[in-house]
Enzyme design. Structure first.
Site, PDB file in Angstrom:
ATOM      1  N   SER A  43       4.035 -47.828  23.549  1.00  0.00           N
ATOM      2  CA  SER A  43       3.066 -47.262  22.618  1.00  0.00           C
ATOM      3  C   SER A  43       2.842 -45.812  22.996  1.00  0.00           C
ATOM      4  CB  SER A  43       1.730 -48.007  22.728  1.00  0.00           C
ATOM      5  OG  SER A  43       0.734 -47.331  21.982  1.00  0.00           O
ATOM      6  N   TYR A  89      -5.154 -51.910  27.120  1.00  0.00           N
ATOM      7  CA  TYR A  89      -3.965 -51.754  26.268  1.00  0.00           C
ATOM      8  C   TYR A  89      -3.020 -50.712  26.853  1.00  0.00           C
ATOM      9  CZ  TYR A  89      -1.183 -50.660  22.091  1.00  0.00           C
ATOM     10  OH  TYR A  89      -0.153 -50.439  21.207  1.00  0.00           O
TER      11      TYR A  89
HETATM   12  N1  LIG Z   1       0.796 -50.011  14.669  1.00  0.00           N
HETATM   13  C1  LIG Z   1       0.875 -48.982  15.512  1.00  0.00           C
HETATM   14  O1  LIG Z   1       0.501 -47.852  15.184  1.00  0.00           O
HETATM   15  C2  LIG Z   1       1.428 -49.169  16.887  1.00  0.00           C
HETATM   16  C3  LIG Z   1       1.381 -48.083  17.768  1.00  0.00           C
HETATM   17  C4  LIG Z   1       1.888 -48.232  19.038  1.00  0.00           C
HETATM   18  C5  LIG Z   1       2.449 -49.432  19.441  1.00  0.00           C
HETATM   19  N2  LIG Z   1       2.470 -50.476  18.570  1.00  0.00           N
HETATM   20  C6  LIG Z   1       3.046 -51.736  19.062  1.00  0.00           C
HETATM   21  O2  LIG Z   1       3.933 -52.279  18.101  1.00  0.00           O
HETATM   22  C7  LIG Z   1       3.868 -53.708  18.145  1.00  0.00           C
HETATM   23  C8  LIG Z   1       3.553 -54.265  16.764  1.00  0.00           C
HETATM   24  O3  LIG Z   1       2.299 -53.737  16.342  1.00  0.00           O
HETATM   25  P1  LIG Z   1       1.682 -54.038  14.902  1.00  0.00           P
HETATM   26  O4  LIG Z   1       0.784 -52.891  14.586  1.00  0.00           O
HETATM   27  O5  LIG Z   1       2.749 -54.422  13.958  1.00  0.00           O
HETATM   28  O6  LIG Z   1       0.751 -55.316  15.226  1.00  0.00           O
HETATM   29  P2  LIG Z   1       0.342 -56.593  14.339  1.00  0.00           P
HETATM   30  O7  LIG Z   1      -0.942 -57.091  14.918  1.00  0.00           O
HETATM   31  O8  LIG Z   1       0.360 -56.260  12.875  1.00  0.00           O
HETATM   32  O9  LIG Z   1       1.500 -57.645  14.636  1.00  0.00           O
HETATM   33  C9  LIG Z   1       1.586 -58.296  15.877  1.00  0.00           C
HETATM   34  C10 LIG Z   1       2.259 -59.635  15.679  1.00  0.00           C
HETATM   35  O10 LIG Z   1       2.335 -60.290  16.966  1.00  0.00           O
HETATM   36  C11 LIG Z   1       1.946 -61.650  16.795  1.00  0.00           C
HETATM   37  N3  LIG Z   1       1.395 -62.195  18.040  1.00  0.00           N
HETATM   38  C12 LIG Z   1       0.256 -61.824  18.678  1.00  0.00           C
HETATM   39  N4  LIG Z   1       0.032 -62.616  19.733  1.00  0.00           N
HETATM   40  C13 LIG Z   1       1.065 -63.497  19.793  1.00  0.00           C
HETATM   41  C14 LIG Z   1       1.400 -64.575  20.671  1.00  0.00           C
HETATM   42  N5  LIG Z   1       0.605 -64.915  21.712  1.00  0.00           N
HETATM   43  N6  LIG Z   1       2.531 -65.276  20.435  1.00  0.00           N
HETATM   44  C15 LIG Z   1       3.335 -64.962  19.376  1.00  0.00           C
HETATM   45  N7  LIG Z   1       3.062 -63.946  18.515  1.00  0.00           N
HETATM   46  C16 LIG Z   1       1.933 -63.235  18.723  1.00  0.00           C
HETATM   47  C17 LIG Z   1       0.883 -61.588  15.704  1.00  0.00           C
HETATM   48  O11 LIG Z   1       0.632 -62.853  15.098  1.00  0.00           O
HETATM   49  C18 LIG Z   1       1.488 -60.564  14.750  1.00  0.00           C
HETATM   50  O12 LIG Z   1       2.365 -61.164  13.826  1.00  0.00           O
HETATM   51  C19 LIG Z   1       2.816 -54.063  19.205  1.00  0.00           C
HETATM   52  O13 LIG Z   1       3.436 -54.295  20.445  1.00  0.00           O
HETATM   53  C20 LIG Z   1       1.979 -52.798  19.269  1.00  0.00           C
HETATM   54  O14 LIG Z   1       1.319 -52.641  20.500  1.00  0.00           O
HETATM   55  C21 LIG Z   1       1.964 -50.384  17.322  1.00  0.00           C
END
Ligand SMILES: NC(=O)c1ccc[n+]([C@@H]2O[C@H](COP(=O)([O-])OP(=O)(O)OC[C@H]3O[C@@H](n4cnc5c(N)ncnc54)[C@H](O)[C@@H]3O)[C@@H](O)[C@H]2O)c1
Length: 261
Positions: free
Chosen positions: A143, A156
């Site tokens: 991230s 986080y």
């Molecule tokens: N959205 C952003 O701007 C952003 C920025 C930096 C990093 N990220 C990283 O990208 C990745 C995806 O982020 P996102 O925004 O799409 O998040 P999101 O919350 O939309 O999706 C996360 C998914 O992970 C699943 N999940 C959570 N806990 C789980 C578990 N115990 N077992 C199985 N599945 C599980 C959820 O059900 C969901 O489908 C994450 O690792 C996040 O930290 C996102």
């Protein structure tokens, strides 16, 4: 030059929604057989109906990534079905937090369980299968918080910074087996996880003012990077973190350039 991924088998964790969903869909469109690991059954049903409607091959498995037995049986099922795993995208994550005096131990542990430990457990189960195939790509979601964290994000940010070191060690250990390991650092991509789209207009403007490319990121931006890193075109890239944040704080006060443009 073309990215060629057809015939590969990939795992995408947390693919039910958000960035993971678009990564899984993009790989499927490139001819990859995608196995998704997701906690929530309603998201799995939705995945299965999309894959059926598109005629894409794949498996959609209920898996709690905080449970090592759940991970082991999911990986065994994928190996039994396809006999190979070429690409692993450790995408699943949560972003809960609070300032240090209001940061419950359970929240700290939950961030590390999903953002860090699950990546280790899934990679551990997948590595022998990739070694057997003498080819592999492991891509871990870090991230921008691993580069410059935000106030209130200790759990986080620390869990994501750990992914950077984890990635480098795995790159070293798995390099002799023709397996590359990289991580990527998305910046601000509005999803259900962060609720950026629901922030007040003033807050949205402040957040956008941090960017060199002054717009929100799109999950497709990440999916495109994943396709490149998963391909043979990226065979000399390993052990690194790619910043995919629209140049967030590439300079101090990037908004000055927009004011003067
Ligand atoms: N959205 C952003 O701007 C952003 C920025 C930096 C990093 N990220 C990283 O990208 C990745 C995806 O982020 P996102 O925004 O799409 O998040 P999101 O919350 O939309 O999706 C996360 C998914 O992970 C699943 N999940 C959570 N806990 C789980 C578990 N115990 N077992 C199985 N599945 C599980 C959820 O059900 C969901 O489908 C994450 O690792 C996040 O930290 C996102």
């Amino acid at each position: 030059m073309q990215i060629e991924l057809s015939g590969k088998v990939a795992i995408v964790t947390g693919a039910g929604r958000g960035i993971g969903r678009i990564i899984a869909r993009t790989l499927a469109r490139e001819g990859v057989t995608v196995a998704t690991l997701e906690l929530r059954t309603e998201l799995l049903e939705d995945l299965a109906s999309e894959w059926n409607a598109e005629g894409w091959p794949g498996l959609h498995l209920q898996c709690d990534l905080t449970k090592s037995e759940s991970i082991k049986s999911a990986i065994a099922a994928i190996d039994a079905e396809y006999g190979r795993i070429d690409i692993l995208v450790n995408n699943a994550g949560i972003a809960n937090g609070g300032r240090i005096e209001d940061l419950p131990e359970a929240i700290w542990d939950a961030n590390f369980a999903i953002n860090t430990k699950a990546a280790y457990l899934v990679a551990q189960a997948v590595a022998p299968i990739m070694k057997r195939g003498k080819w592999g790509r492991i891509l871990n979601a870090a991230s921008y918080a691993a580069i410059t964290p935000s106030i209130g994000s200790a759990a986080y940010a620390a869990s994501k910074a750990a992914i950077v070191s984890f990635t480098r060690v795995l790159a070293g250990e798995l390099g002799p087996h023709n397996i590359t390991v990289n991580c990527y650092a998305p910046g601000m991509i509005p999803t259900d996880m962060n609720g950026f789209a629901n922030a007040s207009p003033e807050r949205q403007e402040k957040l956008l003012d941090t960017l060199s490319i002054r717009k929100w990121g799109d999950p497709q931006d990440v999916a495109n990077l994943i396709c490149f890193l998963a391909s043979d075109l990226a065979s000399y890239i390993t052990g690194t973190m790619i910043d995919i944040s629209g140049g967030k704080y590439a300079t101090q006060m990037p908004w000055l350039a927009y004011r003067d443009a």
